[in-house]
Structure formats: C-alpha cells, structure tokens
Design a protein around this motif. Structure first.
Motif, PDB file in Angstrom:
ATOM      1  N   VAL A 212       0.270  -0.935  -0.047  1.00  0.00           N
ATOM      2  CA  VAL A 212       0.314  -0.079  -0.193  1.00  0.00           C
ATOM      3  C   VAL A 212       1.154   0.726   0.096  1.00  0.00           C
ATOM      4  O   VAL A 212       1.173   1.290   0.501  1.00  0.00           O
ATOM      5  N   LEU A 213       0.718   2.013  -0.749  1.00  0.00           N
ATOM      6  CA  LEU A 213       1.936   3.321  -1.078  1.00  0.00           C
ATOM      7  C   LEU A 213       0.345   4.598  -0.391  1.00  0.00           C
ATOM      8  O   LEU A 213      -0.519   4.558  -0.784  1.00  0.00           O
ATOM      9  N   LYS A 222       4.449   8.125  -9.552  1.00  0.00           N
ATOM     10  CA  LYS A 222       2.883   7.882 -11.214  1.00  0.00           C
ATOM     11  C   LYS A 222       2.712   6.257 -10.805  1.00  0.00           C
ATOM     12  O   LYS A 222       2.831   5.243 -11.723  1.00  0.00           O
ATOM     13  N   TYR A 223       2.487   6.010  -9.657  1.00  0.00           N
ATOM     14  CA  TYR A 223       2.202   4.624  -9.074  1.00  0.00           C
ATOM     15  C   TYR A 223       0.591   4.881  -9.150  1.00  0.00           C
ATOM     16  O   TYR A 223       0.061   5.713  -8.640  1.00  0.00           O
ATOM     17  N   LYS A 224      -0.179   3.583  -8.996  1.00  0.00           N
ATOM     18  CA  LYS A 224      -1.509   3.190  -9.327  1.00  0.00           C
ATOM     19  C   LYS A 224      -1.667   1.977  -8.600  1.00  0.00           C
ATOM     20  O   LYS A 224      -0.316   0.769  -8.864  1.00  0.00           O
ATOM     21  N   VAL A 225      -3.528   1.337  -8.250  1.00  0.00           N
ATOM     22  CA  VAL A 225      -3.595   0.261  -7.875  1.00  0.00           C
ATOM     23  C   VAL A 225      -3.478  -0.716  -9.353  1.00  0.00           C
ATOM     24  O   VAL A 225      -3.322  -0.557  -9.942  1.00  0.00           O
ATOM     25  N   GLY A 226      -2.867  -1.382  -8.706  1.00  0.00           N
ATOM     26  CA  GLY A 226      -2.470  -2.964 -10.123  1.00  0.00           C
ATOM     27  C   GLY A 226      -0.977  -2.392 -10.565  1.00  0.00           C
ATOM     28  O   GLY A 226      -0.150  -3.400 -10.755  1.00  0.00           O
ATOM     29  N   SER A 227      -0.057  -1.566  -9.734  1.00  0.00           N
ATOM     30  CA  SER A 227       0.722  -1.190 -10.195  1.00  0.00           C
ATOM     31  C   SER A 227       2.395  -2.162 -10.111  1.00  0.00           C
ATOM     32  O   SER A 227       1.889  -2.540  -8.613  1.00  0.00           O
ATOM     33  N   THR A 228       3.719  -2.219 -10.322  1.00  0.00           N
ATOM     34  CA  THR A 228       4.218  -3.025  -9.985  1.00  0.00           C
ATOM     35  C   THR A 228       5.238  -2.810  -8.983  1.00  0.00           C
ATOM     36  O   THR A 228       6.197  -1.694  -9.625  1.00  0.00           O
ATOM     37  N   ILE A 241      -3.851   2.761  -2.320  1.00  0.00           N
ATOM     38  CA  ILE A 241      -2.949   3.813  -1.980  1.00  0.00           C
ATOM     39  C   ILE A 241      -4.060   4.525  -0.797  1.00  0.00           C
ATOM     40  O   ILE A 241      -5.239   4.892  -0.734  1.00  0.00           O
ATOM     41  N   ALA A 242      -3.184   5.149   0.346  1.00  0.00           N
ATOM     42  CA  ALA A 242      -3.976   5.569   1.622  1.00  0.00           C
ATOM     43  C   ALA A 242      -3.535   7.113   1.291  1.00  0.00           C
ATOM     44  O   ALA A 242      -1.852   7.720   1.019  1.00  0.00           O
ATOM     45  N   THR A 243      -4.617   7.341   2.022  1.00  0.00           N
ATOM     46  CA  THR A 243      -3.813   9.388   2.308  1.00  0.00           C
ATOM     47  C   THR A 243      -4.405   9.938   3.392  1.00  0.00           C
ATOM     48  O   THR A 243      -5.033   9.156   4.231  1.00  0.00           O
ATOM     49  N   PRO A 244      -3.088   9.783   4.447  1.00  0.00           N
ATOM     50  CA  PRO A 244      -2.680  10.189   5.775  1.00  0.00           C
ATOM     51  C   PRO A 244      -4.375  11.811   6.545  1.00  0.00           C
ATOM     52  O   PRO A 244      -4.132  11.830   5.345  1.00  0.00           O
ATOM     53  N   ASP A 245      -4.415  11.128   7.427  1.00  0.00           N
ATOM     54  CA  ASP A 245      -5.184  12.480   8.222  1.00  0.00           C
ATOM     55  C   ASP A 245      -5.043  13.296   8.127  1.00  0.00           C
ATOM     56  O   ASP A 245      -5.969  14.436   8.477  1.00  0.00           O
TER      57      ASP A 245
END
Length: 483
Positions: A212-213, A222-228, A241-245
């Motif tokens: 999880v990034l 330039k990463y997205k869900v499904g990238s390596t 993808i995590a967004t901090p509070d």
C-alpha cells in the motif's frame, strides 16, 4: 410588586445599568476569547500529535540506537559493474532498519500482557536508498608526436595512451517503508491513513508480496493500483493508495510485517511496539509498569511527545495559557470592582428613596433584595453582551484562520512510521519536522456556562456591596437629604 419596582428602577437608570453591564461584558468576552483560542490551540496540537503518534495509540515502546563500534560502519555501500556500456542501466538498493535498535517480536506479546495494556502491535521501520543510473565507458587513444633526430633530422615517438570521454550518471532516491501487522491494522502505522483507492491488506496476506502506497509517494512516482513496485530485487503488487489524515505522515510504502522483516533481514524483529491502554487516565502508570518489567526499552507517551512541540504553536499556547489566563482574571476582577463601586455609588444617590421606603415599613432585607435583584439583572445583561462579543471574536479568529508553526523535535527515543520518531520523524534525526496548522477558536457549551456563571457572580458581588450600603441607611437619612 418586586418585579414592577425592579423594572421601573432599571428603566429610570438606563445609562448606569448599561455602564455596569458593559464593564462586565468586556471581562466575560475576554474570558470566552481566551478559552476558545486555548481550545483551538489544543486541537491543533492534538492534530499534530495524532498524525505522528498514531490513531488510538497511547504510547510506543522502542529501544534507543546503540553507539556504533569502532570497526563498524552503517554508511550505505553500493556495488556496480563499471564494465557495462552506457546503454545498460544499473540499479542497487540499500535497505536499513530505521528508528533505533530492533526488538524481538516476542516482546509484543510480553508488552500486551502487562497490567493496564488493552492491546499491543509491533511494526518494523525501514529506510530504502535506491541508486540507479548508468556508466559510460571512455575510449583510450594514443597520441603520436614528430621530432627531429637521427639521420635526416626526422624521428617519431608515441605518447602514453589517454582515456577520453566516459563518466557516470546516477539518481539517488530515499523512501521509508513500514511493516504492518495485517491482522491488527486498527493500531499501528497505517491507522492514521484512509484507503482512498484500491483496498488495504487482508488478514490472509501475512506473507503476500503486496504493498500500500501513500498518496504523495504514488503520485510523485506515478504508481497506481495494480502497478508493480520493485524493492531490492523483489516485486510487490500495489493494492491500495492511502491518504493520511493529515499532511505530516512520513511513511511512503506499507508492506505486510513478515515481508518487511524479510526485506530488512530482520526476521522476528520489530522497531516499534504501539500500545493502547485500557484507561487513558492511567497512561503514566502503564508506562512505569512497562519500563519496570521490560528493561532496556524506551516508553514514550503522547505527553512526552507534546513536550517536543515548539514554534509559534507552542509560543501561542503558552501565551494563552499563562498570560491570557492572568489577564482574564485581572480584567474580571477589575470589572467586578467597577460594577460594585458603580452600584454602591448609585445607592448613595438613592438615599432619599431608600430612607423613605424604610420609613414606610420596608425592612432592611427587602431593600437589600431589591438592590441585589437590580445588580443580577445588570450582570445577566452584561453576560449576554459578553457572550455576543466573545462569540464574535472567536468567529473572527476562525474565519481568519491564522497559521501557526509547530516544530517537532526529538523525544530521545525512537519509533516507527506514523508514530513517534518514524523515518523522517522527530526522533529519527536531530532535524526538526515543521508543520503548519490553521488556528480555530471553538466555543464549547462549558465556556458559555462559565460566562453565565461569571455574569451572575459579578451581579451578586455588585449587589452585595450595594445592598450592604443600602441596608445601613435610616429613615432619618432621607430627611437630612431634603433641602
């Protein structure tokens, strides 16, 4: 009779009543403003601590970094093959544990068993330094020079070969990695972030090669869900993808704890143990218990971290707490005294009135009650005006939202990402992490209740002094005042 007389007397003395009310109003408004600004700064500080400390975390257990031995060096080393041509890129990763010495994973269970601990979760903090680029080989060329010599005056010599061209171009990228206990994600480094794309880890992904990034790191690279994502030769699939509070989170990549331990060559090791107490009021007691029963560890609470907050936020907080408090008390005392003196002065000008009332049979307690009643009404009027002024001041502060700076220094311990002293965090280095916070000024029901209580108190004090003076008047005083 009491109400009618009270209304008539207040109507006759509108100016005097307004002066007394305004004096009380200013003091009450200042108290409301100071209380609301203090509450806003407390919220701002809590926001900073929450972003670094971890949601639901009451304390962290770490172990301070040991001094390096004379023959050891923790400086990163990178090995490259310089024989490669310039068309072939080369890459090398250096993975290091971050945030103090590692602890045995078994200590997590030991900490969880301590009295007063509700739950404990281990995390491993890593720092990855990635160097990639390419070499360009130079070419050796020999130079030939002609000179006179020998028969015919001609001769030749060959100079030493010289390397021309060549070089290297490498990019250095450093980022933080947090190992997450996927079975208990409500406590730990990922607890302060919200999954905004994809999904988080499942309890079955203990050893899965997934990641999880953070939103900022994913956007920058330039990463997205499904990238390596490739770290030190191992490929990880990005599942979320995590967004901090808040914007102060320092973690870039989250991996399952076992994967992070393998990556950092730290099997069955953690760098931080996040602890939640059963009772928030007993945190200091739990801290003492853990330090006593588990030697060699450093236990850091939110109160310890709060001591490291400096900058304009800390300065403003101290100003509101100390100067603001005493200023409010001084203004209130002055307002109460002014109200009491004005009420007493007004009673002195009503000698004929009170003397006549006593001559008509009014007892002293009834006269006193009349004066106190008028003063309480004045106090309530002042309270209403003070609440209006205080709310206006608090609204203005919130609307303007002045920026305050919080600098987070070292607590002397170390912790994991998202917690105290994560990679790039306050305890990971001597450098301070600067955070900008918008100040608000919330007004609570308790503050309003305090304002009403002060208004009534002010009225009672003024009425008590005025009533005492009125009770001492005699009917003869009214006759003496007749010219």
């Amino acid at each position: 009779m009491f109400g009618i007389y009270l209304k008539r007397e207040l109507s006759r003395r509108k100016k005097a009543a307004l002066v007394i009310a305004m004096g009380l109003a200013l003091g009450i408004a200042l108290v409301i403003t100071v209380n609301s600004v203090s509450a806003g700064m407390q919220q701002a500080q809590d926001k900073v601590l929450k972003s670094l400390y971890g949601l639901g975390t009451d304390m962290t257990v770490t172990k301070a970094q040991a001094a390096p031995s004379g023959n050891s060096s923790d400086r990163p080393k990178f090995d490259f093959d310089a024989k490669s041509s310039g068309s072939k890129k080369q890459s090398s990763d250096r993975v290091m544990t971050q945030g103090g010495q590692t602890l045995k994973s078994s200590l997590v269970t030991e900490v969880a068993a301590q009295k007063g601990v509700a739950s404990a979760v281990g995390s491993l903090s890593l720092n990855v330094v990635k160097v990639d680029g390419s070499f360009t080989q130079g070419k050796a060329k020999s130079s030939t020079s002609n000179s006179q010599g020998g028969p015919g005056g001609q001769g030749g010599s060959t100079g030493m070969p010289q390397v021309q061209g060549g070089g290297a171009s490498f990019d250095v990228n450093s980022y933080s990695v947090a190992g997450v206990d996927v079975s208990r994600q409500a406590l730990g480094p990922l607890a302060t972030s919200k999954i905004t794309s994809g999904k988080t880890f499942t309890s079955a992904q203990t050893s899965a090669k997934v990641a999880v990034l953070s939103k900022s790191y994913a956007k920058e690279n330039k990463y997205k869900v499904g990238s390596t994502l490739k770290i030190s030769g191992t490929k990880y699939k990005v599942i979320g993808i995590a967004t901090p509070d808040s914007s102060e989170s320092t973690t870039d990549v989250y991996l399952p704890l076992k994967q992070a331990q393998t990556l950092g060559d730290a099997k069955n090791k953690v760098t931080t143990i996040y602890v939640k107490a059963t009772d928030s009021k007993q945190i200091s007691t739990v801290k003492t218990t853990i330090q006593k029963n588990i030697s060699g560890t450093t236990v850091t609470t939110s109160a310890d971290l709060a001591d490291t907050v400096s900058g304009s936020l800390s300065t403003a907080s101290n100003l509101a707490t100390n100067v603001g408090k005493w200023l409010s008390i001084a203004v209130l005392v002055a307002a109460f005294l002014v109200a009491a003196l004005l009420t007493s002065s007004a009673v002195s000008r009503r000698v004929r009135e009170f003397g006549t009332l006593k001559a008509l049979g009014w007892p002293s307690r009834r006269v006193t009650r009349q004066v106190v009643g008028e003063s309480i009404v004045n106090g309530l009027l002042g309270g209403a005006l003070g609440i209006a002024l205080g709310l206006g001041a608090a609204y203005t502060v919130t609307a303007i939202s002045p920026k305050l700076t919080a600098e987070l220094g070292s607590t002397g311990g170390s912790g994991g990402p998202g917690g105290m002293g994560g990679p790039g965090g306050p305890a990971a280095s001597a450098a301070k992490n600067t955070v900008d916070i918008a100040l608000s000024a919330p007004v609570s029901v308790t503050t309003i209740a305090l304002a009403v209580g002060l208004a009534v108190t002010g009225g009672l004090i003024a009425g008590a002094m005025g009533g005492w003076r009125a009770s001492r008047m005699r009917p003869a005083d009214a006759l003496r005042s007749v010219s």
